[in-house]
Design an enzyme around this catalytic site. Structure first.
Site, PDB file in Angstrom:
ATOM      1  CB  THR C  11      -0.926  -0.017   1.233  1.00  0.00           C
ATOM      2  OG1 THR C  11      -1.738  -1.194   1.146  1.00  0.00           O
ATOM      3  CG2 THR C  11      -1.805   1.212   1.290  1.00  0.00           C
ATOM      4  CB  CYS C 140      -1.768   7.488   8.084  1.00  0.00           C
ATOM      5  SG  CYS C 140      -2.292   6.034   9.015  1.00  0.00           S
ATOM      6  CG  HIS C 194      -2.881   7.125  17.683  1.00  0.00           C
ATOM      7  ND1 HIS C 194      -3.766   6.325  18.381  1.00  0.00           N
ATOM      8  CD2 HIS C 194      -2.662   6.490  16.513  1.00  0.00           C
ATOM      9  CE1 HIS C 194      -4.092   5.268  17.645  1.00  0.00           C
ATOM     10  NE2 HIS C 194      -3.430   5.342  16.512  1.00  0.00           N
ATOM     11  CG  HIS C 220      -7.366   6.902   9.879  1.00  0.00           C
ATOM     12  ND1 HIS C 220      -7.660   5.641  10.324  1.00  0.00           N
ATOM     13  CD2 HIS C 220      -6.099   6.826   9.383  1.00  0.00           C
ATOM     14  CE1 HIS C 220      -6.617   4.839  10.116  1.00  0.00           C
ATOM     15  NE2 HIS C 220      -5.659   5.532   9.535  1.00  0.00           N
ATOM     16  CD  GLN C 302      -6.766   4.305   4.996  1.00  0.00           C
ATOM     17  OE1 GLN C 302      -7.435   5.325   5.149  1.00  0.00           O
ATOM     18  NE2 GLN C 302      -7.234   3.249   4.344  1.00  0.00           N
TER      19      GLN C 302
HETATM   20  N1  LIG Z   1      -1.638   1.169   5.073  1.00  0.00           N
HETATM   21  C1  LIG Z   1      -1.658   2.228   5.815  1.00  0.00           C
HETATM   22  O1  LIG Z   1      -2.722   2.737   6.069  1.00  0.00           O
HETATM   23  C2  LIG Z   1      -0.403   2.823   6.368  1.00  0.00           C
HETATM   24  C3  LIG Z   1      -0.368   4.208   6.591  1.00  0.00           C
HETATM   25  C4  LIG Z   1       0.805   4.789   7.082  1.00  0.00           C
HETATM   26  C5  LIG Z   1       1.900   3.991   7.405  1.00  0.00           C
HETATM   27  N2  LIG Z   1       1.806   2.646   7.210  1.00  0.00           N
HETATM   28  C6  LIG Z   1       2.976   1.854   7.566  1.00  0.00           C
HETATM   29  O2  LIG Z   1       3.681   1.540   6.385  1.00  0.00           O
HETATM   30  C7  LIG Z   1       4.310   0.259   6.527  1.00  0.00           C
HETATM   31  C8  LIG Z   1       3.842  -0.624   5.401  1.00  0.00           C
HETATM   32  O3  LIG Z   1       2.441  -0.790   5.508  1.00  0.00           O
HETATM   33  P1  LIG Z   1       1.547  -1.172   4.261  1.00  0.00           P
HETATM   34  O4  LIG Z   1       0.143  -0.863   4.632  1.00  0.00           O
HETATM   35  O5  LIG Z   1       2.090  -0.579   3.018  1.00  0.00           O
HETATM   36  O6  LIG Z   1       1.731  -2.744   4.251  1.00  0.00           O
HETATM   37  P2  LIG Z   1       1.381  -3.756   3.080  1.00  0.00           P
HETATM   38  O7  LIG Z   1       1.118  -5.040   3.721  1.00  0.00           O
HETATM   39  O8  LIG Z   1       0.365  -3.168   2.152  1.00  0.00           O
HETATM   40  O9  LIG Z   1       2.728  -3.832   2.248  1.00  0.00           O
HETATM   41  C9  LIG Z   1       3.888  -4.401   2.784  1.00  0.00           C
HETATM   42  C10 LIG Z   1       4.716  -4.961   1.647  1.00  0.00           C
HETATM   43  O10 LIG Z   1       5.893  -5.510   2.191  1.00  0.00           O
HETATM   44  C11 LIG Z   1       6.087  -6.807   1.646  1.00  0.00           C
HETATM   45  N3  LIG Z   1       6.830  -7.583   2.624  1.00  0.00           N
HETATM   46  C12 LIG Z   1       6.365  -8.336   3.627  1.00  0.00           C
HETATM   47  N4  LIG Z   1       7.388  -8.852   4.312  1.00  0.00           N
HETATM   48  C13 LIG Z   1       8.510  -8.405   3.732  1.00  0.00           C
HETATM   49  C14 LIG Z   1       9.886  -8.577   3.989  1.00  0.00           C
HETATM   50  N5  LIG Z   1      10.305  -9.353   5.002  1.00  0.00           N
HETATM   51  N6  LIG Z   1      10.765  -7.933   3.185  1.00  0.00           N
HETATM   52  C15 LIG Z   1      10.352  -7.163   2.181  1.00  0.00           C
HETATM   53  N7  LIG Z   1       9.052  -6.963   1.888  1.00  0.00           N
HETATM   54  C16 LIG Z   1       8.154  -7.575   2.659  1.00  0.00           C
HETATM   55  C17 LIG Z   1       4.710  -7.316   1.366  1.00  0.00           C
HETATM   56  O11 LIG Z   1       4.727  -8.294   0.340  1.00  0.00           O
HETATM   57  C18 LIG Z   1       4.019  -6.056   0.908  1.00  0.00           C
HETATM   58  O12 LIG Z   1       4.237  -5.865  -0.455  1.00  0.00           O
HETATM   59  C19 LIG Z   1       3.952  -0.221   7.934  1.00  0.00           C
HETATM   60  O13 LIG Z   1       4.958   0.210   8.811  1.00  0.00           O
HETATM   61  C20 LIG Z   1       2.690   0.531   8.203  1.00  0.00           C
HETATM   62  O14 LIG Z   1       2.454   0.673   9.590  1.00  0.00           O
HETATM   63  C21 LIG Z   1       0.704   2.062   6.650  1.00  0.00           C
END
Ligand SMILES: NC(=O)c1ccc[n+]([C@@H]2O[C@H](COP(=O)([O-])OP(=O)(O)OC[C@H]3O[C@@H](n4cnc5c(N)ncnc54)[C@H](O)[C@@H]3O)[C@@H](O)[C@H]2O)c1
Ligand SMILES: NC(=O)c1ccc[n+]([C@@H]2O[C@H](COP(=O)([O-])OP(=O)(O)OC[C@H]3O[C@@H](n4cnc5c(N)ncnc54)[C@H](O)[C@@H]3O)[C@@H](O)[C@H]2O)c1
Ligand SMILES: NC(=O)c1ccc[n+]([C@@H]2O[C@H](COP(=O)([O-])OP(=O)(O)OC[C@H]3O[C@@H](n4cnc5c(N)ncnc54)[C@H](O)[C@@H]3O)[C@@H](O)[C@H]2O)c1
Ligand SMILES: NC(=O)c1ccc[n+]([C@@H]2O[C@H](COP(=O)([O-])OP(=O)(O)OC[C@H]3O[C@@H](n4cnc5c(N)ncnc54)[C@H](O)[C@@H]3O)[C@@H](O)[C@H]2O)c1
Lengths: 338, 338, 338, 338
Positions: C11, C140, C194, C220, C302
């Site tokens: 994401t 976020c 938070h 959110h 988010q």
């Molecule tokens: N989705 C949200 O709303 C959001 C918002 C802000 C911050 N975040 C933060 O961003 C980070 C990523 O979240 P996301 O929502 O994009 O997650 P996600 O699950 O959508 O994407 C994570 C990616 O990492 C890959 N992955 C998993 N294990 C791995 C590894 N060991 N090495 C390399 N790649 C690996 C997965 O295949 C996936 O493509 C987290 O720290 C999350 O807290 C997420």
């Protein structure tokens, strides 16, 4: 007096325990639970003897002020028969425990059919469980389909069943289950496992099922097509037959019941414990006949419909009543039929 | 024996009718309903005399097999007092009907405060309704806030209340209400109307509320901040005070109750009629004190919390019991408190 | 030309990769992904070099027809800096990998603050990351709060912030996340994590936050109360200041935008890639002033709001542009501001 | 150059306007809108001439800063043909307006079939609209079913179609639509109106449909059973035929696409405007053959699938291209096919 132990006191277990308690010919020897949460506290307040399913967590029960009667092993030892209502897959792991104590047991629909000699539905194959030591009460969806299939099969013969199961994503208390905003093919492959599961009850039946999962918690909804062997006179004929089934509730149009929300509201108004709807709920208006092709929609309360089936299965295993006798006693004691 | 007519037998009306029925000092003279749906049928099966709220639809009742006792006009004539539980805004239209019969009446929170002389909460201002002919039982959210405000106000003094109300989109039976996948500011303007509504009960209170609407049906959730005038010893002090309130349920951490799903499950397990939770449900773990700033979260069962308030309001209007007497009689007869 | 590797292409990762690509001073050296699903296929079709995050699954990529450029180790070796956008907690496990290659890296808000020297928000503390090798772009929700806090703090001073965060249960593609029909206190304890997270950006800030989780997937919603040190002239004053912030979108009443559904619809109409809303969305009508007490509601996308922050953080780490220069370049290249 | 007026610029209208704009042989003469909300503002920013659908509200447009080009009457006068995309039922009321101006028009699927001479689907009956002045583009569900029926009918012959339509409760911007927690039979009667609607395109087809409404906003899901006249070799045969259809997307198992959430995510990743999926989305894994009985599941993006159909219908009405020519031009200009 059949002494029944309930191992796994969750959504199904607690309902089965309450149902057993109101039977004249059985009693609950105790219930086994893993964690001392509000459900365990409820068990104690309801007057059940509570046993720890997990010896390592006995201290937690004490901390929560719950008086334990012992461990699950002792519960099995003290029971004539056990209803296993642990989560899917755990039942199979528990079977050696019951065998060790030489105690017959019922399993639930989350287990594979191989967990027991018989897959059971009170309306369809009560007699088959009479010689068994272990039986599996089929799942909520399979129970719902079996109750519908039985009278149609007997009266008209069935050429083929095709059903789409629009399943609730989780029970009301399962707050970690989704989906939130999606109708998911589940499983994507067709037929879903539900068709073969119905065939554990009706081995000869030609049935194809398709499964989906949607963001609801209250009931499953089935859309059903049955190609009958013999054409009924008309849809009214079908409606009357379904109406006369004791575990099918037919919903008249004037009732203004449009879905699970109003159905549960109706059941709660009627004073049903936990708002439980033990019956299949068939919308009368949906019963349609096109030649030999019957269509209808039914809602199934996943938490409740297997409850009377468990009670009957206990009697089938113990063998002291016939199917009709057991079913009618269960219906009467629970208050089945509105 | 106070003879109470219930005009509008829906979500609130049917619960109030059932609650009145178990009181030793009142009885239900009858209930008025517009359409002959499952709720009307339920009323008849529950043994209530059913009156037609709409003369034009009398035939529909007959067709559905419901025996009418008369029209709403006759119900009012035959009652000492009426509980009006018709939809928001209809209550005000009905007031002339009650005036014409010189019959005192209770209205619900969906009406403007101007519909009656007094806006009522049993814990906060029972006495004010004692001379009134008409009173309005404040809404589910206002009731929930008032019950919290009252003990805090009495014990510590309140400088200011700030609350966010995360409201359920619709009741379980309201299948045409949304949103499906949105958390909507509702109203967008701040303060929402809830703050001023609390002020109809506590005129001097400084309170700002913010409202949202989310895709849930079971309970509202409030996040509350109260700046107290006098600093309590600690959070435990607050918790004990709230625990000692009869219409507040404090949820201990070990209970494993994480939201409305488990709360309702708990209430249904406990045998509550319709799973109703008449009490505010405050998470003990959420009760936090930062200097004079108190924070907590509570869930409010919108369908249920106003029910005991209606019963008490009837006694306040009729004047035969004091507030403490009425509240404790209501609590006992309904089974309030777990 | 800064060569940036993106480790974790989900994401956040895919959005950051697209954002980097349109910058004149950086390029994507490659992206690392664990499984060869539609997202990986999309990466390849978008022209990114795809690296395997998991050596054991290289064959699966080949089977799905994806041409791998190498393993994640090679990606890190070939990059000047890495954006780690792996799932919460995995980032911390990856830090030794980046250290081994002596490659600076950005982490995301799912990691503990201790994962890096600096917790970063472009509006609030760009300069603090200028000497760092590792920085964490805050989550976020924290990003959304920081953008609001910064101008209020600068212009009026802040005595205290109180916010309730009504969080979406899962992203649109996370079909296994709930809840389905519940508004869950999450966490139940107050303050939620938070508040402290905002303090990693504003160490002196007095802030209390409360968290909930609801059955929505799009955005959110925050209800925010800020007690200011100096009273503004009026709400209009606040509105104008927020309007002049580049990463805050103020929603006028006549727009008819009532929630996340219409907001996303608006962004999609405007041609935003993926309908992304990089800005905080503040409802103008909600901006209310009661003395020094400011109230408002904002929606936070988010999936999107941290994206420009990541781009700026890359420049802060590499040190070749100042904060204002970077922010304005990011805004212009992405098309921030409607 | 065909000058097309779009009357009703909402979910469908704005997409059709954008689609027309990228055609080499047509242009948008203007769009008519009732209220000056974000959608109207978007129309102006997109460079469309905006006309007032309601003369009484012209002042509101001025207040919102929108420059009106005139009223809907003038728009019709200035157009060679009109696409009416007003809400269900309003189209029929508008027909006299188009007749008065002697302007041909397209209507949408929310209108009764009687609104126009022809009910149109580009794949199935392009030619039938060639002599018509008025045509109705069938609804999203009917379009989805027609595209599936056409190739099956041509290649194998169809004995009977049975489909269950699990419909989204509302579009993402329709925040007042439910249900929140229910899967509603809708309509309760069987067959639903969708079957007869497919028969407006395939008059001889034997088809029975059942409709439900669930708490989702993104896509409809159909479970489909087709009894073919001639048995295909195997499921692969079917899959290849569907794959070769230009407006059907078959989803391979390795893609990891489990529902509407991931489908839309995929479309957004691919840069589709508004994440629109103009194609039927058929899960390959679901395609199953039991003798002559075919089963499959497909998802239909209700906001998008009728858009290319409208473009083709415009050419059918104006008669300057054949069906295959129009379809391939539409596909190419929009970028249909992944
Ligand atoms: N989705 C949200 O709303 C959001 C918002 C802000 C911050 N975040 C933060 O961003 C980070 C990523 O979240 P996301 O929502 O994009 O997650 P996600 O699950 O959508 O994407 C994570 C990616 O990492 C890959 N992955 C998993 N294990 C791995 C590894 N060991 N090495 C390399 N790649 C690996 C997965 O295949 C996936 O493509 C987290 O720290 C999350 O807290 C997420
Ligand atoms: N919930 C339904 O809709 C439904 C319907 C029909 C059949 N079933 C089947 O019934 C069975 C039970 O399902 P449920 O929904 O009641 O589950 P549940 O999770 O509500 O309850 C299971 C109970 O078993 C306890 N438990 C867990 N591990 C245990 C162990 N090792 N030993 C003893 N107890 C243990 C848990 O504490 C819990 O009390 C499953 O096979 C399920 O597939 C469930
Ligand atoms: N449902 C809640 O969550 C809730 C909570 C607290 C207060 N209230 C308030 O209680 C009142 C009733 O709400 P409800 O939720 O019970 O509504 P409801 O729609 O469930 O019930 C209203 C009943 O009144 C009947 N009715 C409609 N028009 C009538 C008329 N002209 N004369 C007589 N009866 C008529 C309807 O048939 C129905 O039985 C409203 O003021 C509402 O704001 C509702
Ligand atoms: N939304 C869908 O999923 C979908 C799918 C296929 C077909 N349709 C059909 O397309 C048609 C339009 O539906 P929609 O979803 O785009 O509706 P919508 O409500 O999104 O848009 C309708 C537009 O028409 C405008 N309008 C209202 N009254 C008008 C009038 N009297 N004159 C001119 N404009 C007026 C509204 O302001 C709005 O902009 C309906 O027939 C519907 O059944 C909708």
């Amino acid at each position: 007096m059949l002494r029944v132990g309930v191992n796994g006191y969750g959504t199904i277990g607690k309902r089965v325990a309450d149902a057993i308690r109101v039977q004249p010919d059985m009693e609950v020897s105790g219930v086994a639970k893993r964690s001392p949460d509000y459900v365990a506290i409820g068990a104690e307040e309801a007057g059940f003897r509570v046993y720890a399913a997990d010896e390592d967590r006995i201290d937690e029960f004490t901390a929560a002020g719950i008086d334990l009667a012992g461990t699950v092993d002792e519960l099995v030892a003290d029971s004539d028969v056990v209803v296993d209502a642990t989560p899917s897959g755990v039942g199979a792991q528990n079977r050696p425990l019951y065998e060790r104590h030489d105690t017959p047991a019922l399993f639930q629909g989350g287990e594979d059919a191989t967990v027991a000699e018989v897959s059971f539905n009170a309306r369809a194959n009560y007699d088959e469980a009479e010689d068994a030591d272990y039986a599996r009460v089929v799942s909520c969806n399979t129970t719902g389909l079996s109750r519908l299939v039985a009278p149609l099969h007997e009266n008209y013969g069935i050429e083929k069943v095709r059903a789409t199961l629009v399943r609730r994503g989780g029970d009301p208390d399962q707050t970690d289950r989704g989906p939130i905003n999606d109708a998911l093919p589940d499983p994507v492959s067709i037929p879903s496992h539900h068709g073969p599961d119905v065939q554990t009850v009706f081995p000869e039946l030609d049935i194809d099922t398709i499964g989906l999962k949607v963001p609801t918690t209250m009931m499953h909804v089935h859309t059903v097509n049955v190609t009958l062997e013999n054409e009924p006179d008309d849809a009214t004929d079908i409606r009357e037959r379904l109406r006369s089934e004791d575990r099918i509730l037919t919903i008249p149009e004037y009732a203004g019941i449009d879905g699970a929300g109003t159905l549960k509201d109706f059941a709660l108004d009627a004073g049903r414990p936990r708002g439980d709807i033990w019956e299949n709920c068939v919308w009368e208006e949906s019963i349609t006949l096109q030649g030999r092709d019957l269509y209808l929609m039914q809602a199934i309360h996943q938490e409740a419909d297997v409850v009377p089936e468990n009670v009957d299965a206990l009697r089938a295993l113990s063998g002291h009543l016939t199917g009709p006798e057991s079913r009618s006693l269960t219906n009467e004691t629970l208050g089945i039929g509105f």
